[in-house]
Motif scaffolding. Structure first.
Motif, PDB file in Angstrom:
ATOM      1  N   GLY A  24       0.805  -1.218   0.000  1.00 30.38           N
ATOM      2  CA  GLY A  24       0.000   0.000   0.000  1.00 30.38           C
ATOM      3  C   GLY A  24       0.829   1.254   0.000  1.00 30.38           C
ATOM      4  N   SER A  25       2.159   1.152  -0.131  1.00 32.37           N
ATOM      5  CA  SER A  25       2.971   2.353  -0.200  1.00 32.37           C
ATOM      6  C   SER A  25       2.832   2.953  -1.585  1.00 32.37           C
ATOM      7  CB  SER A  25       4.437   2.023   0.091  1.00 32.37           C
ATOM      8  OG  SER A  25       4.942   1.155  -0.893  1.00 32.37           O
ATOM      9  N   GLY A  26       3.176   4.191  -1.706  1.00 29.63           N
ATOM     10  CA  GLY A  26       3.052   4.857  -2.990  1.00 29.63           C
ATOM     11  C   GLY A  26       1.881   5.801  -2.975  1.00 29.63           C
ATOM     12  N   SER A  27       1.404   6.188  -4.145  1.00 32.36           N
ATOM     13  CA  SER A  27       0.387   7.227  -4.232  1.00 32.36           C
ATOM     14  C   SER A  27      -0.977   6.781  -3.736  1.00 32.36           C
ATOM     15  CB  SER A  27       0.269   7.709  -5.678  1.00 32.36           C
ATOM     16  OG  SER A  27      -0.142   6.633  -6.503  1.00 32.36           O
ATOM     17  N   GLY A  28      -1.294   5.457  -3.791  1.00 34.59           N
ATOM     18  CA  GLY A  28      -2.630   5.015  -3.425  1.00 34.59           C
ATOM     19  C   GLY A  28      -2.861   4.947  -1.935  1.00 34.59           C
ATOM     20  N   GLY A  29      -1.938   4.349  -1.198  1.00 27.59           N
ATOM     21  CA  GLY A  29      -2.103   4.194   0.237  1.00 27.59           C
ATOM     22  C   GLY A  29      -3.250   3.274   0.568  1.00 27.59           C
ATOM     23  N   ALA A 102       5.543  -1.350 -12.615  1.00 24.81           N
ATOM     24  CA  ALA A 102       6.561  -0.545 -11.937  1.00 24.81           C
ATOM     25  C   ALA A 102       5.934   0.706 -11.330  1.00 24.81           C
ATOM     26  CB  ALA A 102       7.657  -0.157 -12.925  1.00 24.81           C
ATOM     27  N   ASP A 103       6.156   0.898 -10.043  1.00 24.21           N
ATOM     28  CA  ASP A 103       5.683   2.068  -9.301  1.00 24.21           C
ATOM     29  C   ASP A 103       4.173   2.274  -9.366  1.00 24.21           C
ATOM     30  OD1 ASP A 103       8.306   2.708  -8.504  1.00 24.21           O
ATOM     31  OD2 ASP A 103       8.661   3.671 -10.429  1.00 24.21           O
ATOM     32  N   ALA A 104       3.415   1.220  -9.582  1.00 23.59           N
ATOM     33  CA  ALA A 104       1.958   1.325  -9.630  1.00 23.59           C
ATOM     34  C   ALA A 104       1.385   1.325  -8.208  1.00 23.59           C
ATOM     35  CB  ALA A 104       1.374   0.162 -10.423  1.00 23.59           C
ATOM     36  N   SER A 105       0.345   2.096  -8.002  1.00 27.69           N
ATOM     37  CA  SER A 105      -0.340   2.120  -6.707  1.00 27.69           C
ATOM     38  C   SER A 105      -1.174   0.847  -6.568  1.00 27.69           C
ATOM     39  CB  SER A 105      -1.255   3.338  -6.626  1.00 27.69           C
ATOM     40  OG  SER A 105      -2.372   3.163  -7.488  1.00 27.69           O
ATOM     41  N   PRO A 106      -1.617   0.509  -5.346  1.00 25.39           N
ATOM     42  CA  PRO A 106      -2.487  -0.666  -5.186  1.00 25.39           C
ATOM     43  C   PRO A 106      -3.745  -0.593  -6.051  1.00 25.39           C
ATOM     44  CG  PRO A 106      -1.650   0.010  -3.063  1.00 25.39           C
ATOM     45  CD  PRO A 106      -1.237   1.071  -4.047  1.00 25.39           C
ATOM     46  N   GLU A 107      -4.319   0.596  -6.208  1.00 28.27           N
ATOM     47  CA  GLU A 107      -5.513   0.734  -7.047  1.00 28.27           C
ATOM     48  C   GLU A 107      -5.185   0.429  -8.507  1.00 28.27           C
ATOM     49  OE1 GLU A 107      -4.655   2.948  -4.693  1.00 28.27           O
ATOM     50  OE2 GLU A 107      -6.312   2.762  -3.284  1.00 28.27           O
ATOM     51  N   ASP A 108      -4.001   0.880  -8.966  1.00 23.77           N
ATOM     52  CA  ASP A 108      -3.572   0.577 -10.333  1.00 23.77           C
ATOM     53  C   ASP A 108      -3.334  -0.923 -10.501  1.00 23.77           C
ATOM     54  OD1 ASP A 108      -3.654   3.267 -11.043  1.00 23.77           O
ATOM     55  OD2 ASP A 108      -1.511   3.578 -10.641  1.00 23.77           O
ATOM     56  N   ILE A 109      -2.687  -1.539  -9.511  1.00 22.77           N
ATOM     57  CA  ILE A 109      -2.434  -2.982  -9.557  1.00 22.77           C
ATOM     58  C   ILE A 109      -3.761  -3.732  -9.625  1.00 22.77           C
ATOM     59  CG2 ILE A 109      -1.538  -4.971  -8.265  1.00 22.77           C
ATOM     60  CD1 ILE A 109       0.669  -3.243  -9.426  1.00 22.77           C
ATOM     61  N   ARG A 110      -4.714  -3.302  -8.843  1.00 23.02           N
ATOM     62  CA  ARG A 110      -6.043  -3.925  -8.842  1.00 23.02           C
ATOM     63  C   ARG A 110      -6.662  -3.881 -10.241  1.00 23.02           C
ATOM     64  NH1 ARG A 110     -10.648  -4.465  -4.945  1.00 23.02           N
ATOM     65  NH2 ARG A 110     -12.477  -3.882  -6.129  1.00 23.02           N
ATOM     66  N   ILE A 112      -5.061  -3.508 -13.121  1.00 21.15           N
ATOM     67  CA  ILE A 112      -4.239  -4.337 -14.011  1.00 21.15           C
ATOM     68  C   ILE A 112      -4.613  -5.807 -13.854  1.00 21.15           C
ATOM     69  CG2 ILE A 112      -1.887  -5.178 -14.421  1.00 21.15           C
ATOM     70  CD1 ILE A 112      -0.978  -2.262 -13.656  1.00 21.15           C
ATOM     71  N   PHE A 113      -4.751  -6.265 -12.611  1.00 20.92           N
ATOM     72  CA  PHE A 113      -5.139  -7.658 -12.369  1.00 20.92           C
ATOM     73  C   PHE A 113      -6.476  -7.975 -13.032  1.00 20.92           C
ATOM     74  CE2 PHE A 113      -2.633  -8.408  -8.143  1.00 20.92           C
ATOM     75  CZ  PHE A 113      -1.449  -8.430  -8.860  1.00 20.92           C
ATOM     76  N   ARG A 114      -7.432  -7.071 -12.958  1.00 25.43           N
ATOM     77  CA  ARG A 114      -8.748  -7.310 -13.541  1.00 25.43           C
ATOM     78  C   ARG A 114      -8.690  -7.373 -15.066  1.00 25.43           C
ATOM     79  NH1 ARG A 114      -8.974  -6.764  -9.026  1.00 25.43           N
ATOM     80  NH2 ARG A 114     -10.619  -7.151  -7.558  1.00 25.43           N
ATOM     81  N   ARG A 115      -7.790  -6.620 -15.660  1.00 24.07           N
ATOM     82  CA  ARG A 115      -7.630  -6.674 -17.115  1.00 24.07           C
ATOM     83  C   ARG A 115      -6.933  -7.958 -17.561  1.00 24.07           C
ATOM     84  NH1 ARG A 115      -5.396  -1.207 -17.024  1.00 24.07           N
ATOM     85  NH2 ARG A 115      -3.481  -2.181 -17.754  1.00 24.07           N
ATOM     86  N   LEU A 116      -6.041  -8.487 -16.727  1.00 23.70           N
ATOM     87  CA  LEU A 116      -5.235  -9.639 -17.115  1.00 23.70           C
ATOM     88  C   LEU A 116      -5.834 -10.988 -16.744  1.00 23.70           C
ATOM     89  CD1 LEU A 116      -1.663  -8.401 -16.130  1.00 23.70           C
ATOM     90  CD2 LEU A 116      -2.684  -8.480 -18.411  1.00 23.70           C
ATOM     91  N   PHE A 117      -6.540 -11.074 -15.607  1.00 30.73           N
ATOM     92  CA  PHE A 117      -6.960 -12.361 -15.065  1.00 30.73           C
ATOM     93  C   PHE A 117      -8.462 -12.540 -15.071  1.00 30.73           C
ATOM     94  CE2 PHE A 117      -3.313 -11.267 -12.026  1.00 30.73           C
ATOM     95  CZ  PHE A 117      -2.350 -11.723 -12.893  1.00 30.73           C
ATOM     96  N   VAL A 118      -8.890 -13.780 -15.273  1.00 29.60           N
ATOM     97  CA  VAL A 118     -10.286 -14.155 -15.060  1.00 29.60           C
ATOM     98  C   VAL A 118     -10.456 -14.519 -13.592  1.00 29.60           C
ATOM     99  CG1 VAL A 118     -12.084 -15.838 -15.622  1.00 29.60           C
ATOM    100  CG2 VAL A 118     -10.553 -14.975 -17.420  1.00 29.60           C
ATOM    101  N   THR A 119      -9.538 -15.350 -13.086  1.00 33.94           N
ATOM    102  CA  THR A 119      -9.593 -15.767 -11.695  1.00 33.94           C
ATOM    103  C   THR A 119      -8.208 -16.208 -11.226  1.00 33.94           C
ATOM    104  OG1 THR A 119     -10.777 -17.171 -10.108  1.00 33.94           O
ATOM    105  CG2 THR A 119     -10.178 -18.180 -12.177  1.00 33.94           C
ATOM    106  N   VAL A 120      -8.021 -16.154  -9.912  1.00 33.19           N
ATOM    107  CA  VAL A 120      -6.815 -16.677  -9.274  1.00 33.19           C
ATOM    108  C   VAL A 120      -7.302 -17.671  -8.229  1.00 33.19           C
ATOM    109  CG1 VAL A 120      -4.777 -16.135  -7.896  1.00 33.19           C
ATOM    110  CG2 VAL A 120      -5.563 -14.515  -9.643  1.00 33.19           C
ATOM    111  N   ARG A 121      -6.899 -18.918  -8.374  1.00 32.35           N
ATOM    112  CA  ARG A 121      -7.324 -19.959  -7.430  1.00 32.35           C
ATOM    113  C   ARG A 121      -6.173 -20.296  -6.503  1.00 32.35           C
ATOM    114  NH1 ARG A 121     -12.000 -22.714  -8.661  1.00 32.35           N
ATOM    115  NH2 ARG A 121     -12.931 -22.095 -10.621  1.00 32.35           N
TER     116      ARG A 121
END
Length: 135
Positions: A24-29, A102-110, A112-121
């Protein structure tokens, strides 16, 4: 199509990037609700992470004061540490495409994950995971 991910956890650069994004470090917190629980935005796998055994979605929460994902299904006796599982999944992305996270906030990572993945088991532990990538 389900893709099983093998990750090289030896890379210090990837590990440091994953820890920053997962913590959670970075711009999002990390924001909290009125009850003091982190909001779902702090949980980058919320809605994507599910039990490998039954397929039910794991829910964000706290375990001993740490962020975690809990299974309402009863298949899992303990919660999955959120930072551990989020770092492992982030490494799956950062390995082939480090610039994407690189240097993505947690919201950005979230997002990105939704664009890339259907599910994580996830199975019995955080390392026992499989990712279904969008095609």
């Amino acid at each position: 199509m389900e893709v099983h991910v093998a990750m090289d956890v030896r890379s210090n650069d990837v590990h440091a990037r994953a820890r920053r994004a997962g913590s959670g470090s970075g711009s999002g917190g990390e924001r909290t609700t009125r009850l003091g629980l982190p909001t779902s935005a702090a949980y980058t796998l919320d809605g994507l992470l599910c039990c490998r055994s039954c397929g039910i979605s794991l829910q964000p929460g706290l375990m001993l004061g740490r962020r975690a994902y809990r299974g309402p299904c009863g298949c899992r006796l303990t919660a999955v540490d959120a930072e551990d599982i989020e770092q492992l999944v982030l490494k799956a992305v950062a390995g082939p495409a480090p610039g994407l996270v690189a240097d993505a906030s947690p919201e950005d990572i979230r997002r990105i994950f939704r664009r890339l993945f259907v599910t994580v088991r996830v199975g019995g532990c955080a390392q026992d995971l499989s990712i279904t990538w969008r095609t």
